[in-house]
Design an enzyme around this catalytic site. Structure first.
Site, PDB file in Angstrom:
ATOM      1  N   LEU A  47       0.810  -1.212   0.000  1.00 26.76           N
ATOM      2  CA  LEU A  47       0.000   0.000   0.000  1.00 26.76           C
ATOM      3  C   LEU A  47       0.843   1.262   0.000  1.00 26.76           C
ATOM      4  O   LEU A  47       0.387   2.306  -0.461  1.00 26.76           O
ATOM      5  CB  LEU A  47      -0.936   0.005   1.215  1.00 26.76           C
ATOM      6  CG  LEU A  47      -2.067  -1.027   1.166  1.00 26.76           C
ATOM      7  CD1 LEU A  47      -2.790  -1.072   2.499  1.00 26.76           C
ATOM      8  CD2 LEU A  47      -3.037  -0.713   0.052  1.00 26.76           C
ATOM      9  N   GLY A  48       2.033   1.219   0.531  1.00 27.11           N
ATOM     10  CA  GLY A  48       2.860   2.418   0.550  1.00 27.11           C
ATOM     11  C   GLY A  48       4.049   2.255   1.474  1.00 27.11           C
ATOM     12  O   GLY A  48       4.224   1.244   2.152  1.00 27.11           O
ATOM     13  N   GLY A  61       6.480   4.783   4.251  1.00 29.97           N
ATOM     14  CA  GLY A  61       6.599   6.053   4.945  1.00 29.97           C
ATOM     15  C   GLY A  61       7.845   6.111   5.791  1.00 29.97           C
ATOM     16  O   GLY A  61       8.711   5.220   5.736  1.00 29.97           O
ATOM     17  N   GLY A  62       7.948   7.151   6.610  1.00 29.57           N
ATOM     18  CA  GLY A  62       9.130   7.349   7.419  1.00 29.57           C
ATOM     19  C   GLY A  62       9.341   6.269   8.456  1.00 29.57           C
ATOM     20  O   GLY A  62      10.466   6.024   8.885  1.00 29.57           O
ATOM     21  N   MET A  63       8.258   5.590   8.893  1.00 35.15           N
ATOM     22  CA  MET A  63       8.398   4.562   9.915  1.00 35.15           C
ATOM     23  C   MET A  63       8.464   3.156   9.356  1.00 35.15           C
ATOM     24  O   MET A  63       8.985   2.259  10.001  1.00 35.15           O
ATOM     25  CB  MET A  63       7.248   4.659  10.917  1.00 35.15           C
ATOM     26  CG  MET A  63       7.426   5.766  11.933  1.00 35.15           C
ATOM     27  SD  MET A  63       6.222   5.621  13.272  1.00 35.15           S
ATOM     28  CE  MET A  63       6.802   4.126  14.076  1.00 35.15           C
ATOM     29  N   GLY A  64       7.898   2.920   8.189  1.00 40.81           N
ATOM     30  CA  GLY A  64       7.924   1.557   7.687  1.00 40.81           C
ATOM     31  C   GLY A  64       7.120   1.352   6.429  1.00 40.81           C
ATOM     32  O   GLY A  64       6.658   2.297   5.797  1.00 40.81           O
ATOM     33  N   VAL A 100       3.787  -0.462   4.458  1.00 39.37           N
ATOM     34  CA  VAL A 100       2.397  -0.817   4.756  1.00 39.37           C
ATOM     35  C   VAL A 100       1.895  -1.783   3.687  1.00 39.37           C
ATOM     36  O   VAL A 100       2.073  -1.561   2.490  1.00 39.37           O
ATOM     37  CB  VAL A 100       1.491   0.430   4.790  1.00 39.37           C
ATOM     38  CG1 VAL A 100       0.048   0.028   5.094  1.00 39.37           C
ATOM     39  CG2 VAL A 100       1.978   1.400   5.842  1.00 39.37           C
ATOM     40  N   LYS A 116       1.539  -2.642   9.077  1.00 38.05           N
ATOM     41  CA  LYS A 116       2.755  -1.858   8.915  1.00 38.05           C
ATOM     42  C   LYS A 116       3.926  -2.556   9.578  1.00 38.05           C
ATOM     43  O   LYS A 116       3.808  -3.030  10.709  1.00 38.05           O
ATOM     44  CB  LYS A 116       2.618  -0.466   9.507  1.00 38.05           C
ATOM     45  CG  LYS A 116       3.835   0.405   9.188  1.00 38.05           C
ATOM     46  CD  LYS A 116       3.713   1.777   9.765  1.00 38.05           C
ATOM     47  CE  LYS A 116       4.125   1.762  11.214  1.00 38.05           C
ATOM     48  NZ  LYS A 116       4.227   3.124  11.766  1.00 38.05           N
ATOM     49  N   ASP A 138      -0.583  15.264  15.819  1.00 34.25           N
ATOM     50  CA  ASP A 138      -0.365  15.527  14.388  1.00 34.25           C
ATOM     51  C   ASP A 138      -1.673  15.446  13.611  1.00 34.25           C
ATOM     52  O   ASP A 138      -1.733  14.837  12.548  1.00 34.25           O
ATOM     53  CB  ASP A 138       0.652  14.525  13.836  1.00 34.25           C
ATOM     54  CG  ASP A 138       1.211  14.961  12.483  1.00 34.25           C
ATOM     55  OD1 ASP A 138       1.146  16.171  12.178  1.00 34.25           O
ATOM     56  OD2 ASP A 138       1.702  14.099  11.732  1.00 34.25           O
TER      57      ASP A 138
END
Length: 616
Positions: A21-22, A24-27, A29, A43, A138
């Site tokens: 799915l994508g 990001g900065g943490m991991g 998905v 994730k 956030d």
């Protein structure tokens, strides 16, 4: 959604993976399905974060707290393993676009009745989050998903875990955590946060929903200027309908004690049903249908018995330990890495910029004339660059491809493929070529940042459209490439030198001089380490208070292209950096002039504001 590739596991815990799915900065998905058939988003934390003990401890605490969150407006957390080699968490999959996508791209500002219902739904979700002892920290349009039944908040709790790898306000790339246009004054000042901070952010989100813009301005006026306005100026509520202006103004009170509590908002606001405009509801229906179709295709593909390397697991948890993740936003908004694992680009020899020596016959000592005759048309020779995701001004995924002369079967193409979390370089074999089209086949990976994260590029086809433009494709991925510069001096001269962030005393107080962010850019070819980043900030204690110690970090990154903006790969920590320092994602550089002064903007390859640097 992208298909799984060879480096992906086939399952994580009890969940069978269907596709990507994508990132990001943490991991990463993944879309997955539970044993009972429920669609979930899973994730997996990046290895560089998983290797930090303090991050893992904070992550586990947040997961434990998030187990207590429930109720409408938040997707259920279905399982997690915080002790796995690569910690993971699974949440219910929310098939809806983000508020940012609906307002910013598809529909525009929402009507007052919809904004009031949005406020009631988000306030109700915040009451559940706050009741669990959490502060979201956030809340912004991209973290709000719209469904037929109401809004859903995602990404709560993530910022607290990430605090272990930041200085509390700036990431390791110098960009502000979250979006400054939707921060609270307490966050800007670095004060301890309470639920009232989320109410202030809610006010900014509602203003965006009603007008299509932040009430304190965006990145155009500079990050520090935006943060100063949040802390000191009144919000700009021009164009906010009077039906919701009072509500928004109350949420945006500078004094936290003067803001309404989330529970008060729930009690005071009425809702409408259906709550979304008819054309938005129609879009949601089409959106859900596309997701179901993609999920069905992924499920069919997941039945392929091809083995994959299993994800390293820790002990099986005695019970599900859960945590939400902000990367679901990328999933539901369908912001995915379009060609991850499908293709990369070609890199010539770092020292010479050419690939001639490697094409010589085995037993010859002559110069280039000893090479096999080449079949690549002259119009294709040289470097080409294109954007796969994002825009030319704000790329999220880029490819550079450099073609040299060679015979069929020789590896005459060098590629550089950059996504948010990796830089991959390699060489591709020439399959065929005529005056209109060049086909490239199997590839070898020569450089992977981070190590062992890249897979060889798939077949690529190049179709010439003009002397300066060609169309590139690899499987379902397509992009337009433009002619690019080659050689050993790729970095524009105007970017060379040392640049530094200026910390405003109004925001940082007496500790402003203790926060340092310095970029040095040197000359070199694509693939060389032309970028160096040095950062210093005060170490914090267990309560988040500043100590007298200073954390010092330094990073380098490889040059990935010659265009404007200038793309560089993920930032890799140098030896001697403090243990708190963590590798960071890829980024790009743009030069702007404001009030007669040059400013170097460092953008991470994600949805975030840039760091703003001034020449030294």
């Amino acid at each position: 959604m992208d298909p799984l590739n060879a480096e992906d596991p086939v399952s994580i815990g009890p969940f069978r993976l269907l596709g990507r799915l994508g990132v990001g900065g943490m991991g990463r998905v993944f879309l997955a399905r539970s044993a009972g058939g429920r669609a979930v988003a899973v994730k997996v934390v990046h290895a560089e974060l998983a290797g930090q003990d303090e991050f893992r401890r904070r992550f586990a605490r947040e997961v434990a707290a998030l187990e207590r969150v429930g109720g409408t407006g938040t997707a259920p957390v279905l399982g997690a393993d915080t002790e796995a080699e690569l910690p993971w968490v699974a949440v219910g999959y929310v098939p809806g676009p983000s508020l940012r996508a609906v307002v910013g791209k598809e529909h525009g500002p929402l009507p007052p009745a919809t904004v009031r219902t949005l406020a009631a739904g988000l306030a109700r979700a915040l009451t559940h989050i706050h009741a669990a002892g959490l502060v979201h920290r956030d809340l912004k349009p991209s973290n709000v998903l719209l469904t037929v039944d109401g809004p859903q908040i995602i990404d709560f709790g993530i910022a607290r875990a990430l605090d272990t790898v930041t200085d509390g306000g700036l990431t390791t790339t110098g960009a502000v955590v979250g979006s400054p246009g939707f921060m609270s004054p307490e966050q800007v000042r670095g004060d301890r946060l309470t639920p009232a901070a989320d109410v202030f952010c809610l006010g900014s989100v509602l203003a965006y929903a009603a007008t299509g813009r932040s009430p304190f301005g965006g990145a155009d006026s500079g990050v520090h200027a935006t943060m100063f306005r949040i802390a000191h100026d009144e919000p700009d509520l021009t164009d906010v309908p009077p039906e919701v202006a009072g509500l928004i103004r109350a949420c945006l009170a500078k004094d936290p004690a003067a803001r309404p509590a989330a529970t008060e908002l729930v009690d005071a606001l009425d809702v409408t049903d259906p709550w979304l405009p008819a054309d938005v509801l129609a879009r949601l229906g089409r959106h859900a249908a596309r997701l179901l179709e993609a999920e069905g295709e992924a499920a069919a593909a997941a039945g392929d018995p091809t083995p994959a390397t299993p994800l390293p697991q820790g002990r099986e948890p005695d019970r599900p330990r859960r945590r939400r993740t902000g990367l679901i936003a990328a999933a539901t908004a369908l912001v995915v890495v379009a060609a991850a694992g499908l293709v990369y680009t070609f890199r010539p020899d770092v020292l010479t910029g050419r690939d001639e020596q490697k094409n010589r016959a085995r037993d010859t000592t002559g110069p280039v004339s000893a090479r096999p005759a080449g079949i690549v048309p002259a119009a294709f020779l040289g470097a080409w660059e294109g954007t796969l995701e994002g825009s030319a001004e704000h790329p999220r995924e880029t490819i550079r491809l450099e073609l040299t002369q060679g015979a069929a079967g020789s590896k005459t193409a060098v590629y550089v493929h950059v996504t948010e979390d990796r830089l991959c370089m390699g060489r591709s074999r020439l399959v065929s070529a005529d005056e209109d089209k060049v086909v490239l086949g199997e590839s070898d990976v020569t450089t992977s940042v981070p190590p062992q994260r890249c897979t060889p590029a798939a077949h690529q086809t190049l179709a010439l459209r003009s002397p300066e433009v060609l169309e590139w494709s690899s499987g379902a991925a397509k992009a337009t490439f433009h002619k690019a510069r080659t050689g050993s001096e790729i970095v524009p001269a105007k970017l060379l030198g040392t640049w530094k962030i200026r910390n405003a005393p109004q925001m940082y107080g007496p500790n402003a001089d203790r926060f340092t962010d310095v970029i040095t850019l040197t000359q070199g070819p694509v693939g060389s380490a032309v970028f160096r980043y040095e950062q210093g900030y005060p170490r914090t204690d267990a309560d988040g208070d500043l100590t007298s110690d200073t954390v010092r970090c330094s990073y380098t990154a490889l040059l990935a292209g010659s265009g404007t903006p200038l793309v560089i790969g993920p930032h890799q920590r140098e030896a001697g950096s403090a243990p708190e320092c963590a590798d960071s994602i890829a980024s790009y550089l743009s030069l702007v002039r404001y009030k007669g002064e040059e400013r170097l903007l460092l953008y991470p390859m994600t949805d975030s504001e840039p760091g703003e640097f001034f020449r030294q």
